[in-house]
Design a protein around this motif. Sequence first.
Motif: not given
Length: 135
Positions: A105, A118-119, A122
């Motif tokens: 990540k 980290d989301n 992504d």
Amino acid sequence: MIVLSVDPGRTYGIAVLTDGQRTLLEEHKFVDIQVFYDHIYNLANTYRPDVIIYGTPVRYTKVIAFQSKMIGILDLVALQHNISGVPCVDVTCRKELLGNGHATKEDVMKFVGCNKGDNSADAILFAKYFLTYQE
């Protein structure tokens, strides 16, 4: 091109890229499916994306079942706005863009220049992958 990208999960990341540049970056805790639907629907109305990109679940059964409901909402909103909903496999995105399908990540966050979470990183990665390989 305007891309609305989502990394679905208990904490989900959202990125909107306009002509490859970040327009919006968010990270939220999942509350319930109606709140998620309303949020995505309102984003689609506000930004008028050409496509909705989202990560696909590839792990544990409970995670797959949960994320599949979110993906259903993403596909529904795409259908309601007459645009495509496009799945991305995060391992593929990482391999193609970072050279390592199992990049951490932290590697992803550094690559996309995101320190929000980290989301969200992504979500940016999925959008960049789409813009690089799918257009």
